[in-house]
Each structure stands twice: as structure tokens, then as C-alpha cells.
Design a protein around this motif. Sequence first.
Motif, PDB file in Angstrom:
ATOM      1  N   SER A  23     -19.065 -19.175  -0.168  1.00 53.88           N
ATOM      2  CA  SER A  23     -17.884 -19.968   0.274  1.00 53.88           C
ATOM      3  C   SER A  23     -16.985 -20.109  -0.721  1.00 53.88           C
ATOM      4  O   SER A  23     -17.220 -19.655  -1.675  1.00 53.88           O
ATOM      5  CB  SER A  23     -18.146 -21.553   0.775  1.00 53.88           C
ATOM      6  OG  SER A  23     -18.785 -22.153  -0.391  1.00 53.88           O
ATOM      7  N   TRP A  24     -15.645 -20.405  -0.644  1.00 61.17           N
ATOM      8  CA  TRP A  24     -14.698 -20.447  -1.443  1.00 61.17           C
ATOM      9  C   TRP A  24     -14.259 -21.798  -1.567  1.00 61.17           C
ATOM     10  O   TRP A  24     -13.876 -22.438  -0.658  1.00 61.17           O
ATOM     11  CB  TRP A  24     -13.460 -19.507  -0.987  1.00 61.17           C
ATOM     12  CG  TRP A  24     -12.215 -19.842  -1.773  1.00 61.17           C
ATOM     13  CD1 TRP A  24     -11.963 -20.270  -3.070  1.00 61.17           C
ATOM     14  CD2 TRP A  24     -10.635 -19.973  -1.082  1.00 61.17           C
ATOM     15  NE1 TRP A  24     -10.520 -20.519  -3.364  1.00 61.17           N
ATOM     16  CE2 TRP A  24      -9.952 -20.192  -2.214  1.00 61.17           C
ATOM     17  CE3 TRP A  24     -10.323 -19.323  -0.068  1.00 61.17           C
ATOM     18  CZ2 TRP A  24      -8.341 -20.336  -1.985  1.00 61.17           C
ATOM     19  CZ3 TRP A  24      -8.951 -19.740   0.488  1.00 61.17           C
ATOM     20  CH2 TRP A  24      -7.870 -19.920  -0.756  1.00 61.17           C
ATOM     21  N   ILE A  25     -14.099 -22.431  -2.875  1.00 56.71           N
ATOM     22  CA  ILE A  25     -13.875 -23.696  -2.866  1.00 56.71           C
ATOM     23  C   ILE A  25     -12.550 -23.719  -3.698  1.00 56.71           C
ATOM     24  O   ILE A  25     -12.342 -23.301  -4.686  1.00 56.71           O
ATOM     25  CB  ILE A  25     -15.068 -24.493  -3.827  1.00 56.71           C
ATOM     26  CG1 ILE A  25     -16.158 -24.290  -3.365  1.00 56.71           C
ATOM     27  CG2 ILE A  25     -14.502 -25.889  -3.909  1.00 56.71           C
ATOM     28  CD1 ILE A  25     -16.269 -24.799  -1.796  1.00 56.71           C
ATOM     29  N   ASN A  26     -11.288 -24.179  -3.026  1.00 57.04           N
ATOM     30  CA  ASN A  26      -9.995 -24.347  -3.623  1.00 57.04           C
ATOM     31  C   ASN A  26      -9.794 -25.747  -4.369  1.00 57.04           C
ATOM     32  O   ASN A  26      -9.793 -26.526  -3.353  1.00 57.04           O
ATOM     33  CB  ASN A  26      -8.975 -24.058  -2.492  1.00 57.04           C
ATOM     34  CG  ASN A  26      -7.687 -23.831  -3.096  1.00 57.04           C
ATOM     35  OD1 ASN A  26      -7.500 -23.774  -4.418  1.00 57.04           O
ATOM     36  ND2 ASN A  26      -6.555 -24.108  -2.217  1.00 57.04           N
ATOM     37  N   MET A  27      -9.656 -25.876  -5.396  1.00 57.31           N
ATOM     38  CA  MET A  27      -9.361 -27.050  -6.210  1.00 57.31           C
ATOM     39  C   MET A  27      -8.019 -27.279  -6.544  1.00 57.31           C
ATOM     40  O   MET A  27      -7.781 -26.436  -7.461  1.00 57.31           O
ATOM     41  CB  MET A  27     -10.380 -27.167  -7.160  1.00 57.31           C
ATOM     42  CG  MET A  27     -12.080 -27.292  -6.808  1.00 57.31           C
ATOM     43  SD  MET A  27     -13.038 -27.185  -8.218  1.00 57.31           S
ATOM     44  CE  MET A  27     -13.045 -29.040  -8.446  1.00 57.31           C
TER      45      MET A  27
END
Length: 314
Positions: A23-27
Motif C-alpha cells: 500500500s501507499w501511505i501519503n503523509m
Amino acid sequence: MLTAYRTSRDGTLGIRPSFEKNSWINMTAPSKEEINEVSLFYNIPIEFLEDPLDLEESARIEYDEDTNSTLIINDFPTMDVNNNQFDSYITIPIPIGIILGKDYIVTVCSQSNSPLENTIKKNVNTSMKNRFALEVLLSISTQYIDKLKLLNKQRLKIESHLRDSLTNKQLYDLMDIEKSLVYFLISLKANSDVITKLFRTHSIKLYEDDIDLLEDVRIEINQGIETTELYTRILDSITGSFSSLISNELNNTMKTLTIFTIFLTLPTLVFSFFGMNVTLPMGDKNPLAWIITLIIALILVIWIRLTLRRKKIF
């Protein structure tokens, strides 16, 4: 703020309620609690998540052997919100971090940014982490070209107004453009060094298509550097030319004022001389004495004018 994305089996990129593999975690401007949560779940060094939030952080690539994670920091162009009168683009203080691991990709930035938004629109597969990172880097390099075109349009607009009249506001606008170009050049060269290191790094496995995409990124960055240097030279030439023009106009103004002062001073000297209890020509009681005084003053003025004309001053 923290958002998790993952590509489904049908190939669409969607938001996930919790952390998952691949998954991609955008912070975006994450809190301390969010940083600790992501660091613990994916086993990411805490400094990898905190460094991109530092406004003084420069573009670089770093690999951590213990966690087998790679950090890529790039600068991207963003508008200066403190300047309401002009579109100014500051790049150095706004880094974006891309963290690549075995089964995750994390992006960290201190503010929302269009490179990631453009990547979302492309519907990139989150399981192809390296390709995802390259798509983000390509979006960043493309934005530099777009912003440079906007700055050049602003320069052309200001230059057209400069031909009619020169004001302090126009000079300040040119200074803003010059400042933005300096930031662009510094950031683009730092990003170029990162791309060069990506070709040599062994922590990120690149396939043939990935290498082609990385080459596209390098071409875009090199084009941005060349364009920035060209615009900088043009701007230096413009400012230098108008500086010479202003200096020349000032010299002409001072010369004109000096000539008028000379022409006004000579008759004053003549009249002052004969006004200090000095006998007038042909006697004080001669009615033609004041005419002779005027003729003397006129002769001096004509003599000075011919002298200045002979020397090509007037």
C-alpha cells in the motif's frame, strides 16, 4: 494528515481504512503520533519520516540496511503564499520524501502538493513501488518546466511594460523572478544529483522500463536546468540594460539641469556685478546703460553656448 491507498485487483487506486501490505501511505504535515504509528507498523527509521518535514532539508538519497528501506528526498516547486502581488515559486524549503520498503511506499511532505495529486490521477499500481516513485519524480521534474514557462510569461509581461514606463513595482517583480530562478537552479541541480545516484544504487531494483522512465526524469531535469540558466542570463541582460538606461537618463537630466544653471548664472553674475555700487557703462545716468548691461550678459550666454556646442555638450 495520513491517507492509505492500495491498488485493487481490477487495477483501480482506492483509499484503505487501515495499513496493508503493498500500500501507499501519503503523509501530509503528519502529527508525532502518526509518524510513530507508521514507523512501528512498517519498521521505518523515525528519521526517515521526520527529515522530509525539515524545511532546510536538501535533496538526497539514503539507504538503511537494518530495515532495508530507502529514502529519496526531492524538492518540488510551490507558490510563495506570502506574495499576493506576484506568482513567486520557492523550492528549497519544500522537500518531499519517498520511502521505499519491501511491501510499502510512504510519501511525506509538510504540505499538500500537486506531484502526488498527479500521480493519483495516473492510477499507478502501488505494488510496483519503484515505478510509483519514478512517476512521482517525473511529475516533480515536469512541474519545474511548467512553472518556468509561467515565470517567463511574467517576465515578458513586465518587459513590455518597462518599455513604456519604469516603476519600483516592476523592479520588485523582476527581483522576485530572479529569486525564484535561483531557487529553481539550486533545487534542480540537487534533484539531478539524486537521479544520478539512482542509476548507481543497488537498494532499488530497476527493470528496463524503469530505467527508461528514470532516463525521462533525467532528461526533464536537465532541460529544466538549461532553461533556468537561459532565463537567468536573459533576466541579467534585461536588468543590466535597464540599469544602463536609467543611468543614462539620469546623466542626461543632470546635464540639462547643469546647462540651465550655467545660462541662468551668467546674467545673474553680470547684473550682480553692476549692482554693487559699480559705475554702469556710459555712466549711471545714461538711459542706454541698462541695455549695454543686457548686451554684455547676452554675449556671455552666446559665447558659453557656442563653446558647449563646439565640445558637443549642447
